[in-house]
Structure formats: structure tokens, C-alpha cells
Motif scaffolding. Structure first.
Motif, mmCIF file in Angstrom:
data_model
loop_
_atom_site.group_PDB
_atom_site.id
_atom_site.type_symbol
_atom_site.label_atom_id
_atom_site.label_comp_id
_atom_site.label_asym_id
_atom_site.label_seq_id
_atom_site.Cartn_x
_atom_site.Cartn_y
_atom_site.Cartn_z
ATOM 1 N N ALA A 104 2.966 -6.010 12.214
ATOM 2 C CA ALA A 104 3.251 -6.070 13.645
ATOM 3 C C ALA A 104 4.274 -7.138 13.977
ATOM 4 C CB ALA A 104 1.954 -6.326 14.416
ATOM 5 N N ASP A 105 4.335 -8.206 13.157
ATOM 6 C CA ASP A 105 5.264 -9.281 13.463
ATOM 7 C C ASP A 105 6.600 -9.126 12.742
ATOM 8 O OD1 ASP A 105 4.366 -9.712 10.916
ATOM 9 O OD2 ASP A 105 3.943 -11.857 11.184
ATOM 10 N N ALA A 106 6.840 -7.942 12.110
ATOM 11 C CA ALA A 106 8.114 -7.723 11.424
ATOM 12 C C ALA A 106 9.253 -7.822 12.428
ATOM 13 C CB ALA A 106 8.130 -6.352 10.753
ATOM 14 N N LYS A 107 10.328 -8.455 12.014
ATOM 15 C CA LYS A 107 11.438 -8.666 12.930
ATOM 16 C C LYS A 107 12.214 -7.379 13.163
ATOM 17 C CE LYS A 107 12.270 -13.573 12.047
ATOM 18 N NZ LYS A 107 13.289 -14.588 11.672
ATOM 19 N N ALA A 108 12.600 -7.136 14.406
ATOM 20 C CA ALA A 108 13.474 -6.017 14.732
ATOM 21 C C ALA A 108 14.877 -6.340 14.245
ATOM 22 C CB ALA A 108 13.471 -5.787 16.238
ATOM 23 N N PRO A 109 15.721 -5.312 14.034
ATOM 24 C CA PRO A 109 17.064 -5.559 13.505
ATOM 25 C C PRO A 109 17.865 -6.559 14.319
ATOM 26 C CG PRO A 109 16.555 -3.220 13.474
ATOM 27 C CD PRO A 109 15.438 -3.887 14.200
ATOM 28 N N ASP A 110 17.721 -6.525 15.658
ATOM 29 C CA ASP A 110 18.544 -7.404 16.481
ATOM 30 C C ASP A 110 18.029 -8.840 16.514
ATOM 31 O OD1 ASP A 110 16.297 -6.858 17.921
ATOM 32 O OD2 ASP A 110 17.318 -6.234 19.756
ATOM 33 N N THR A 111 16.887 -9.107 15.860
ATOM 34 C CA THR A 111 16.389 -10.482 15.789
ATOM 35 C C THR A 111 16.593 -11.100 14.418
ATOM 36 O OG1 THR A 111 14.146 -9.822 15.161
ATOM 37 C CG2 THR A 111 14.641 -9.953 17.526
ATOM 38 N N LEU A 112 17.099 -10.327 13.474
ATOM 39 C CA LEU A 112 17.366 -10.851 12.142
ATOM 40 C C LEU A 112 18.633 -11.692 12.154
ATOM 41 C CD1 LEU A 112 16.756 -7.630 10.006
ATOM 42 C CD2 LEU A 112 15.207 -9.576 10.216
ATOM 43 N N THR A 113 18.647 -12.734 11.355
ATOM 44 C CA THR A 113 19.893 -13.465 11.159
ATOM 45 C C THR A 113 20.829 -12.607 10.314
ATOM 46 O OG1 THR A 113 19.195 -14.513 9.099
ATOM 47 C CG2 THR A 113 18.594 -15.627 11.164
ATOM 48 N N ALA A 114 22.103 -12.968 10.284
ATOM 49 C CA ALA A 114 23.065 -12.208 9.485
ATOM 50 C C ALA A 114 22.652 -12.193 8.019
ATOM 51 C CB ALA A 114 24.459 -12.805 9.645
ATOM 52 N N ALA A 115 22.167 -13.326 7.522
ATOM 53 C CA ALA A 115 21.748 -13.394 6.121
ATOM 54 C C ALA A 115 20.533 -12.511 5.870
ATOM 55 C CB ALA A 115 21.448 -14.839 5.734
ATOM 56 N N GLN A 116 19.586 -12.494 6.807
ATOM 57 C CA GLN A 116 18.401 -11.650 6.650
ATOM 58 C C GLN A 116 18.761 -10.168 6.685
ATOM 59 O OE1 GLN A 116 16.165 -13.244 9.948
ATOM 60 N NE2 GLN A 116 14.799 -14.416 8.604
ATOM 61 N N GLN A 117 19.708 -9.811 7.530
ATOM 62 C CA GLN A 117 20.090 -8.404 7.650
ATOM 63 C C GLN A 117 20.683 -7.874 6.356
ATOM 64 O OE1 GLN A 117 23.217 -7.349 10.524
ATOM 65 N NE2 GLN A 117 21.829 -5.799 11.338
ATOM 66 N N ARG A 118 21.306 -8.736 5.579
ATOM 67 C CA ARG A 118 21.937 -8.312 4.332
ATOM 68 C C ARG A 118 20.939 -8.120 3.193
ATOM 69 N NH1 ARG A 118 25.449 -8.732 7.822
ATOM 70 N NH2 ARG A 118 24.618 -6.642 8.059
ATOM 71 N N LEU A 119 19.711 -8.599 3.353
ATOM 72 C CA LEU A 119 18.728 -8.505 2.277
ATOM 73 C C LEU A 119 18.304 -7.056 2.060
ATOM 74 C CD1 LEU A 119 16.451 -11.562 3.159
ATOM 75 C CD2 LEU A 119 18.166 -11.416 1.334
ATOM 76 N N PRO A 120 18.152 -6.638 0.803
ATOM 77 C CA PRO A 120 17.773 -5.248 0.529
ATOM 78 C C PRO A 120 16.483 -4.813 1.212
ATOM 79 C CG PRO A 120 18.544 -6.298 -1.474
ATOM 80 C CD PRO A 120 18.449 -7.384 -0.447
ATOM 81 N N GLN A 121 15.509 -5.721 1.328
ATOM 82 C CA GLN A 121 14.246 -5.324 1.938
ATOM 83 C C GLN A 121 14.379 -5.020 3.425
ATOM 84 O OE1 GLN A 121 14.845 -8.234 0.326
ATOM 85 N NE2 GLN A 121 13.626 -9.935 1.172
ATOM 86 N N ASN A 122 15.515 -5.391 4.023
ATOM 87 C CA ASN A 122 15.755 -5.081 5.433
ATOM 88 C C ASN A 122 16.766 -3.951 5.621
ATOM 89 O OD1 ASN A 122 14.002 -7.072 6.449
ATOM 90 N ND2 ASN A 122 15.567 -8.660 6.182
ATOM 91 N N ALA A 123 17.162 -3.310 4.534
ATOM 92 C CA ALA A 123 18.256 -2.339 4.596
ATOM 93 C C ALA A 123 17.991 -1.199 5.570
ATOM 94 C CB ALA A 123 18.533 -1.779 3.201
ATOM 95 N N LEU A 124 16.770 -0.711 5.625
ATOM 96 C CA LEU A 124 16.477 0.448 6.463
ATOM 97 C C LEU A 124 16.392 0.112 7.945
ATOM 98 C CD1 LEU A 124 13.792 2.212 4.248
ATOM 99 C CD2 LEU A 124 16.145 2.939 4.622
#
Length: 520
Positions: free
Chosen positions: A26-46
Motif C-alpha cells: 500500500a505504501d509503494a511509491k507512485a511513478p510521479d513520487t519516485l526520484t529520478a534515480a529510483q525511476q531508473r531501477l529495474p524493480q520500478n520499470a513497470l
């Protein structure tokens, strides 16, 4: 420069399943709340991708299994072959290079869970640098990299290239996106391929200029700009099927022999296009008579840049099927499977790295031509690093998408050298289950010929042709009574090869068919 994804995090990556996964905390970050570095991580790809309703996207693999994928093919075992481009345009962008050369990787899901768990190097060489195409044909792998097209052979089945032979050479566009692109296997047993407007000409394995269907040398004396070709598997009997393109990235061939491809405009002119390739046509990138560019003044000049760009009012220019605006079009395939929903069947599936999208085009007949509409399959709505480079159909009927994953689309630049993604698009919950084909009997080989995967169809074609007269009864039965017109067309093409004495009969039957695709 980015770092390779640490091996200790692979387990976390493999837990990812779908961009519509309801099991996320439930506390997983939405795409627009990820930092640029977090967005690039494979586990956040989808999290940055949007998938069409009725489909599900899953991650099959990311780095470190491969990096910078430019092109893929999927063999009849469901393994994904990847051409890498770490050594991409270093003289222009100044990026570091690997002295060992780029690699061709084989990525495999060995336990059937839909996720790649092993990868191996099929071939690496100092003169393999940013190849743009791969085509797997049994133990032969065709690799396209200007100035060469190579055939690599695995003679002993150990997943390593044992020898390399030149199929074509002398092609312009070395270390350039507008050189020679991937080959594909056609229903007639021939190879189809194209090159962009840097390609210019072809030479055979002995360095002699290749001649076209009229006996003329293929080159600027007769043809303009990018071209699309057909040839025998050994490279003989080359035909130029169309010319005057800018940079067609791949050509797709359906079961009836129709050709479809995309083309890129001069950057920034919102003129990218999709073409039905009418054989031997002129496609208008430059003036057919004098070679002038699209901006040159002329009689009856079109009223907007996207139309001017292709000389659409010039006599003899073949009309575009569809113009898709700004973009950087890449891989394309004809989907003739049944595993996806109806609206995606018998459609072109196409990657465009510019607008971060994989699309389906629904083509309908209009008079003597066609029109098309767009349906998005997968789009990087919130991840503009999503750069789909290629798409293939797996033996189970799912789509496999390669993602260059970069802040840019290439164009001689690479903002990232170590990342890359491979996604699978299928119906929700569909397992990655590869059918076991039997190529040893006519019945088994005919069944394999009906598979939507081209590598499987190649092996089936080869097996049926090798059986000769033994294969004729099952092929004739399919030709006479198969309810699927595409399957009938494939059987027809093999019959022409294995039963030349009956060819006239089959052709006469095709000419009176109620299906216009079979008549053509």
C-alpha cells in the motif's frame, strides 16, 4: 555512466509481474513520487508504463543479462537473442568502448516462469560494433551491421558461433542508424530486408556489385535513398522491391506476401510514416527525377511539411498508408497469432522510440489501397526513458519487446550504456509455455508452420521442403480446406516449392479463390 544492476537485487526484480499488479504494498511509491534515480531501477520499470486494456506487461529481463539492446529475435524454444550496442557511435558521442567488441546474447527462461534466468554470449568480436539486426534461422544467425551482413553458424549445437561467413558487404552506413537493418523470413522461403539512405549499394561475399532483377547494378545510378529487398537464403537473386525511403528500420511480411514498414523523416518535421510496400514503387523521399529534397520548390507542391516531405503530389510517388507525426520508428512485426485479443490479430505491431510507444495498426481496404488506425499497446506515459527498439512474436503468441532504455532515441548519442529491458506482453496471467514442435513428420511440421513465431515457421518450412513428395498430401489438405486463410497461404507457398509439377493447378485454384488475398 550508469552502474550495472547488482546481482543481489535480481531476486527483487524477478518478483515483479505486471504493471497492473494489485499485490504491490500500500505504501509503494507512485511513478510521479519516485526520484529520478529510483525511476531508473529495474524493480520500478513497470510503474512508468501503461498497457492496453485486456493485456498485461511483465518484465522478462533487464541488466545485467544484457545491455543496450538494438534488436532481438525469438527462436522456436522461446529464447531471446539480443544484439547489444555498447560500442555505439563513440567517434561522435565520446563514450567509452569495449575493446572486445559488442555481443550477441542468448537469454533463456529455463524454468518456464516467464522470467529470464540465464544468459550466454553467442558471439563477441572486436569488429562487432553496434549491430542493428538479427534473424535466427535454425543453426544460422544473420547479423546486420554495415558494411556487412554476416551469417554466423552454430555447427555443433553448443550455443556458440563456430564460423562466420559474409552474406553481403560494401553497404554504407557504418556506425550509422541508416545502414542495413534486420532480415526476416518470408512465406515464400525467401529473405526480406532493407537499409536506410546511407546504405547506397550491395556487394556479394566476393566483393562484386550485386545486380537487381533486371540485371542492373544496385546503386544510385538507378535507385534513390533507402531500399527494401528480397533474396534467396544464400543471397542470390536479389530484387529491389521499393526505393526512395529515408530510413526504414525493418520490413514485415505477412502470410500473403504483403510487405509493410515504417520510415523516419528528417528529424523534427513530424513526417514519420507507415508504408504498404507496393512492389518496385518509388516512395518519394527525394524527387524521383532530379533527387531534390522535400523543401525544394516544385509544381503542385503540397500544403504542409509532413506531406511535402514525401513528394506526395509528384506523379509516381506511392501514397503513405499512415503518417504518425514526430517519432523515431524502429522494429515492426505482423501479428498472425491467436493468443492476443481479437483487436490485435492480423495487425502490424510497431515500436516507436520517439514517443515511447508500441502500437498496433488496424489496416482496412479502401478502393485499391488501404487506410490504417492506431491502437497503443504499451506506452511510457511516465517514463520517457522507455525506448522500444524491437518487437517479436514468441512461439506461444505473446509479444516480446526490447527496450533500449535511454534518455534519447539514439541518433548517434547514448546517454546510458549499461541498461536495457525486455518485456513480455500477453493476456493477463498467461504462462510463457512454449509448444513442443515435431519437425520429423508432415503433420507435425505443418502444425509448426501455423505457429506465429517466424523462427518456428522457418524450421517447419525447411522440414516440409526436405520431405518433398511425402509432405504433399497434408499440404494439399490444408490448402483445400483450412479455415484459416493465412494457414492456407503458407501451405500454398510450400506446395509451389515441393510439387513443381502441380504448381499450375495450385495457382489456378488461387486465382479463383473467394479470398482476394489468396488471388493476389
Amino acid at each position: 555512466m550508469k552502474l550495472l544492476f547488482p546481482a543481489c537485487s535480481i531476486a527483487a526484480l524477478m518478483a515483479i509481474s505486471s504493471c497492473k499488479d494489485s499485490s504491490a504494498p500500500a505504501d509503494a511509491k507512485a511513478p510521479d513520487t519516485l526520484t529520478a534515480a529510483q525511476q531508473r531501477l529495474p524493480q520500478n520499470a513497470l510503474k512508468g508504463l501503461t498497457t492496453s486494456e485486456g493485456l498485461e506487461t511483465t518484465i522478462m529481463a533487464t541488466e545485467p543479462f544484457f545491455r543496450n539492446p538494438t534488436n532481438i529475435d525469438v527462436d522456436d524454444r522461446g529464447r531471446i537473442w539480443v544484439t547489444e550496442a555498447y560500442n555505439y557511435r563513440p567517434a561522435i558521442n565520446g563514450n567509452p568502448t569495449n575493446a572486445l567488441g559488442d555481443r550477441i546474447m542468448i537469454c533463456e527462461d529455463s524454468d518456464g516462469d516467464g522470467r529470464i534466468d540465464t544468459s550466454k554470449v553467442f558471439y563477441q568480436s572486436p569488429d562487432l560494433n553496434a549491430p542493428l539486426g538479427i534473424c535466427v534461422l535454425g543453426n544460422r544467425v544473420i547479423v546486420s551491421q554495415s558494411p556487412y551482413v554476416w551469417s554466423l553458424y552454430d555447427d555443433n549445437g553448443d550455443d556458440k558461433a563456430d564460423r562466420r561467413e559474409i552474406l553481403f558487404q560494401g553497404i554504407g552506413g557504418e556506425q550509422h542508424d541508416h545502414g542495413v537493418h534486420a532480415f526476416t523470413f518470408g512465406p515464400d522461403g525467401k529473405l526480406y530486408f532493407n537499409f536506410g539512405n546511407e546504405g547506397v549499394t550491395l556487394k556479394d561475399k566476393n566483393g562484386k556489385p550485386v545486380k537487381d532483377q533486371d540485371g542492373d547494378v544496385i546503386g544510385p545510378a538507378k535507385y534513390r535513398q533507402g531500399m527494401v529487398f528480397r533474396c534467396n537464403p544464400d543471397g542470390s537473386e536479389v530484387e529491389v522491391l521499393g526505393h526512395n525511403f529515408r530510413n526504414p528500420f525493418e520490413v514485415a511480411v505477412d502470410s500473403y506476401g504483403n510487405l509493410w514498414q515504417s520510415d523516419n523523416d528528417d528529424d523534427g518535421n513530424r513526417g514519420t510514416r507507415i508504408n504498404y510496400v507496393m512492389w518496385y514503387g518509388n516512395y518519394g523521399y527525394t524527387d524521383e527525377m532530379n533527387g531534390a529534397g522535400w523543401s525544394a520548390s516544385r509544381t503542385h507542391m503540397e500544403d504542409s511539411i509532413p506531406l511535402k516531405h514525401w513528394h506526395l503530389n509528384d506523379p509516381g510517388s506511392v501514397p503513405n498508408l499512415l503518417q504518425t507525426g514526430a517519432g523515431s520508428p524502429t522494429g515492426i512485426v505482423l501479428y498472425e497469432g491467436k493468443a492476443l485479443p481479437e483487436k490485435f490479430r492480423n495487425r502490424m505491431i510497431h515500436c516507436d522510440a520517439g514517443p515511447n510507444v508500441v502500437r498496433s495498426y488496424e489496416v482496412t481496404k479502401v478502393g485499391a489501397g488501404y487506410k490504417a488506425t492506431i491502437n497503443n499497446i504499451l506506452k511510457g506515459e511516465q517514463d520517457k526513458w522507455f525506448r522500444p527498439a524491437d518487437v517479436c512474436v514468441a512461439p506461444d503468441g505473446s509479444l516480446i519487446v526490447a527496450d533500449w532504455y535511454d534518455p534519447g532515441v539514439g541518433g548517434h548519442q547514448a546517454g546510458d550504456q549499461t541498461r536495457g529491458r525486455i518485456y513480455r506482453v500477453a493476456t493477463p496471467g498467461a504462462a510463457y509455455k512454449i509448444p513442443a514442435e515435431d519437425y520429423t513428420t508432415p503433420e507435425g511440421a505443418l502444425k509448426a508452420l501455423e505457429n506465429p513465431n517466424l523462427a518456428t515457421r522457418y524450421k517447419a518450412w525447411t522440414a516440409l521442403v526436405g520431405m518433398g513428395a511425402k509432405a504433399v498430401p497434408v499440404l494439399e489438405k490444408s490448402w483445400a480446406s483450412n479455415d484459416d486463410a493465412a494457414f492456407k497461404a503458407r501451405a500454398f507457398q510450400v506446395l509451389l516449392k515441393v510439387n513443381t509439377a502441380g504448381a499450375d493447378k495450385y495457382i489456378k485454384e488461387a486465382l479463383i479463390s473467394k479470398n482476394p488475398e489468396l488471388r493476389i
